[in-house]
Design a protein around this motif. Sequence first.
Motif, PDB file in Angstrom:
ATOM      1  N   VAL A 102       0.826  -1.216   0.000  1.00  0.00           N
ATOM      2  CA  VAL A 102       0.000   0.000   0.000  1.00  0.00           C
ATOM      3  C   VAL A 102       0.858   1.263   0.000  1.00  0.00           C
ATOM      4  N   GLY A 103       2.176   1.105  -0.252  1.00  0.00           N
ATOM      5  CA  GLY A 103       3.051   2.257  -0.438  1.00  0.00           C
ATOM      6  C   GLY A 103       3.403   3.025   0.814  1.00  0.00           C
ATOM      7  N   LEU A 104       3.359   2.357   1.981  1.00  0.00           N
ATOM      8  CA  LEU A 104       3.682   3.025   3.239  1.00  0.00           C
ATOM      9  C   LEU A 104       5.156   2.843   3.593  1.00  0.00           C
ATOM     10  N   ASP A 105       5.637   3.670   4.529  1.00  0.00           N
ATOM     11  CA  ASP A 105       6.970   3.461   5.084  1.00  0.00           C
ATOM     12  C   ASP A 105       7.070   2.034   5.628  1.00  0.00           C
ATOM     13  N   ILE A 106       8.216   1.409   5.403  1.00  0.00           N
ATOM     14  CA  ILE A 106       8.489   0.129   6.054  1.00  0.00           C
ATOM     15  C   ILE A 106       9.472   0.428   7.173  1.00  0.00           C
ATOM     16  N   HIS A 107       8.938   0.905   8.257  1.00  0.00           N
ATOM     17  CA  HIS A 107       9.735   1.340   9.399  1.00  0.00           C
ATOM     18  C   HIS A 107       9.284   0.502  10.585  1.00  0.00           C
ATOM     19  N   VAL A 108      10.141  -0.418  11.021  1.00  0.00           N
ATOM     20  CA  VAL A 108       9.780  -1.393  12.044  1.00  0.00           C
ATOM     21  C   VAL A 108      10.683  -1.223  13.254  1.00  0.00           C
ATOM     22  N   SER A 109      10.093  -1.126  14.435  1.00  0.00           N
ATOM     23  CA  SER A 109      10.856  -1.078  15.683  1.00  0.00           C
ATOM     24  C   SER A 109      10.897  -2.465  16.302  1.00  0.00           C
ATOM     25  N   ILE A 110      12.061  -2.843  16.805  1.00  0.00           N
ATOM     26  CA  ILE A 110      12.199  -4.153  17.457  1.00  0.00           C
ATOM     27  C   ILE A 110      12.919  -3.994  18.794  1.00  0.00           C
ATOM     28  N   ASP A 111      12.558  -4.834  19.752  1.00  0.00           N
ATOM     29  CA  ASP A 111      13.288  -4.972  21.009  1.00  0.00           C
ATOM     30  C   ASP A 111      14.201  -6.186  20.895  1.00  0.00           C
ATOM     31  N   PRO A 112      15.487  -6.070  21.218  1.00  0.00           N
ATOM     32  CA  PRO A 112      16.334  -7.267  21.206  1.00  0.00           C
ATOM     33  C   PRO A 112      15.770  -8.403  22.052  1.00  0.00           C
ATOM     34  N   SER A 113      15.101  -8.062  23.162  1.00  0.00           N
ATOM     35  CA  SER A 113      14.588  -9.107  24.056  1.00  0.00           C
ATOM     36  C   SER A 113      13.442  -9.894  23.449  1.00  0.00           C
ATOM     37  N   GLN A 114      12.845  -9.409  22.372  1.00  0.00           N
ATOM     38  CA  GLN A 114      11.748 -10.152  21.756  1.00  0.00           C
ATOM     39  C   GLN A 114      12.220 -10.979  20.565  1.00  0.00           C
ATOM     40  N   LEU A 115      13.505 -10.852  20.203  1.00  0.00           N
ATOM     41  CA  LEU A 115      14.028 -11.571  19.043  1.00  0.00           C
ATOM     42  C   LEU A 115      15.061 -12.620  19.407  1.00  0.00           C
ATOM     43  N   TYR A 117      17.266 -12.362  22.455  1.00  0.00           N
ATOM     44  CA  TYR A 117      18.343 -11.923  23.355  1.00  0.00           C
ATOM     45  C   TYR A 117      18.369 -12.749  24.634  1.00  0.00           C
ATOM     46  N   MET A 118      17.195 -13.136  25.130  1.00  0.00           N
ATOM     47  CA  MET A 118      17.113 -13.873  26.387  1.00  0.00           C
ATOM     48  C   MET A 118      17.520 -15.337  26.225  1.00  0.00           C
ATOM     49  N   GLN A 119      17.586 -15.806  24.971  1.00  0.00           N
ATOM     50  CA  GLN A 119      17.884 -17.218  24.727  1.00  0.00           C
ATOM     51  C   GLN A 119      19.313 -17.444  24.239  1.00  0.00           C
ATOM     52  N   ASP A 120      19.684 -16.759  23.142  1.00  0.00           N
ATOM     53  CA  ASP A 120      20.942 -17.090  22.488  1.00  0.00           C
ATOM     54  C   ASP A 120      21.354 -15.940  21.564  1.00  0.00           C
ATOM     55  N   PRO A 121      22.577 -15.422  21.689  1.00  0.00           N
ATOM     56  CA  PRO A 121      23.014 -14.335  20.806  1.00  0.00           C
ATOM     57  C   PRO A 121      22.874 -14.690  19.324  1.00  0.00           C
ATOM     58  N   ALA A 122      23.107 -15.945  18.980  1.00  0.00           N
ATOM     59  CA  ALA A 122      22.990 -16.354  17.576  1.00  0.00           C
ATOM     60  C   ALA A 122      21.546 -16.248  17.097  1.00  0.00           C
ATOM     61  N   MET A 123      20.593 -16.573  17.970  1.00  0.00           N
ATOM     62  CA  MET A 123      19.190 -16.460  17.605  1.00  0.00           C
ATOM     63  C   MET A 123      18.822 -15.000  17.340  1.00  0.00           C
ATOM     64  N   LEU A 124      19.294 -14.110  18.225  1.00  0.00           N
ATOM     65  CA  LEU A 124      19.037 -12.685  18.041  1.00  0.00           C
ATOM     66  C   LEU A 124      19.622 -12.202  16.721  1.00  0.00           C
ATOM     67  N   ASP A 125      20.859 -12.555  16.456  1.00  0.00           N
ATOM     68  CA  ASP A 125      21.501 -12.127  15.216  1.00  0.00           C
ATOM     69  C   ASP A 125      20.750 -12.635  13.989  1.00  0.00           C
ATOM     70  N   ASP A 126      20.386 -13.906  14.004  1.00  0.00           N
ATOM     71  CA  ASP A 126      19.683 -14.484  12.861  1.00  0.00           C
ATOM     72  C   ASP A 126      18.360 -13.764  12.605  1.00  0.00           C
ATOM     73  N   ASN A 127      17.602 -13.524  13.674  1.00  0.00           N
ATOM     74  CA  ASN A 127      16.297 -12.887  13.510  1.00  0.00           C
ATOM     75  C   ASN A 127      16.426 -11.420  13.098  1.00  0.00           C
ATOM     76  N   ALA A 128      17.405 -10.723  13.671  1.00  0.00           N
ATOM     77  CA  ALA A 128      17.616  -9.318  13.298  1.00  0.00           C
ATOM     78  C   ALA A 128      18.033  -9.218  11.832  1.00  0.00           C
ATOM     79  N   ASP A 161      25.514  -2.287  25.778  1.00  0.00           N
ATOM     80  CA  ASP A 161      26.673  -2.684  24.967  1.00  0.00           C
ATOM     81  C   ASP A 161      26.285  -3.708  23.903  1.00  0.00           C
ATOM     82  N   ASP A 162      25.508  -4.709  24.288  1.00  0.00           N
ATOM     83  CA  ASP A 162      25.095  -5.738  23.338  1.00  0.00           C
ATOM     84  C   ASP A 162      24.198  -5.151  22.249  1.00  0.00           C
ATOM     85  N   THR A 163      23.324  -4.227  22.633  1.00  0.00           N
ATOM     86  CA  THR A 163      22.412  -3.630  21.662  1.00  0.00           C
ATOM     87  C   THR A 163      23.165  -2.776  20.655  1.00  0.00           C
ATOM     88  N   LEU A 164      24.099  -1.963  21.130  1.00  0.00           N
ATOM     89  CA  LEU A 164      24.888  -1.136  20.217  1.00  0.00           C
ATOM     90  C   LEU A 164      25.784  -1.989  19.321  1.00  0.00           C
TER      91      LEU A 164
END
Length: 334
Positions: A102-115, A117-128, A161-164
């Motif tokens: 529909v031609g809108l901005d594709i601007h998505v906010s994410i929390d590392p803890s929802q992707l 971060y609480m389980q595995d750094p590799a999981m966070l990286d893959d999902n991000a 530090d991890d987020t940056l």
Amino acid sequence: MVALLRLTKTELMMGFWQKTMIAVACSKPLRHAGEAVGRKTGLAAQFVSGADGAEHVKRTQELAKQGIRVSSFYLGEYVTDPAQVAETVDAITAVIPKLDRVGLDIHVSIDPSQLGYMQDPAMLDDNAHKIAGLIRDVGGEKAGRRCCRMMIDMEDFDMVDDTLALHDRLLEAGYPVAQTLQARLLRTEADMARKIAQGAMIRLVKGAMAPPDHVAFTRRRDIDENYLKLASMMLSDEARLTGFMPVFGSHHRELVEYIAKVADERGWEREAFEFEMLYGVNQPLQRDLVSLGYRLRLYAPFGADWWAYAWRRVGENPRNLGLLLRSRLNATGL
């Protein structure tokens, strides 16, 4: 002790209030009781743009007609269940092509803890990488029409530090990413200087969490002063030369008006920076900014898991508690 004595009674009470509301947001028993009322509550409707992606896109289209942009956020914080992480990624990746169609901005906010971060750094990286890559591939280089970014939210102080580092990795790999920084933290001036040098896109917020005193400003006046100091850095000649994109997240009219004045005085085009506010908060200021030709984006959550998000908004502004209580009484017929 000296710092504590400098705090006003109001500031001490506000700090206690915020910590209490964070505890409420994270309480599973209270969550279950509150969600019995469900989406009938006015608080959920006030702060959430839709129960699912379809409702969210429809509401985003309505806002676009008013000249308001949106950053889409799928509800869910501090996710500990890998199945819920997968559900979150699926919901985000499903809404991206819907926004594109529909031609809108594709601007998505994410929390590392929802992707992951609480389980595995590799999981966070893959999902991000998956989400940022989809935004890049679907959005493409459509400059002038849309802003296509994955904005990384900043959560607890011990995740900084991890987020940056995540932002650095994605930025260096060429993904369309942006980062949130908190004016409350003492370290943010140094972090901001580094991000300006990178030519990054940074959303500056005050910070809703309640970090320890030794890492953060505690007085509201000091937080406001640091916010303005950081905003000045974001509107510097150096920032403009590096291609830095400033985003100012605030509902404080005096701060917003001051920043707008500084940007105009320094020759920043109004399309070269943004103001961002929470969906459902301070609509009069939102309308004023749009009428004056400034870019306005709303942080617009969608999804069913509204409890923690809503109570964090109560923590930020105690007046929102009245809305919650009134809506609960209306929903239950009491």
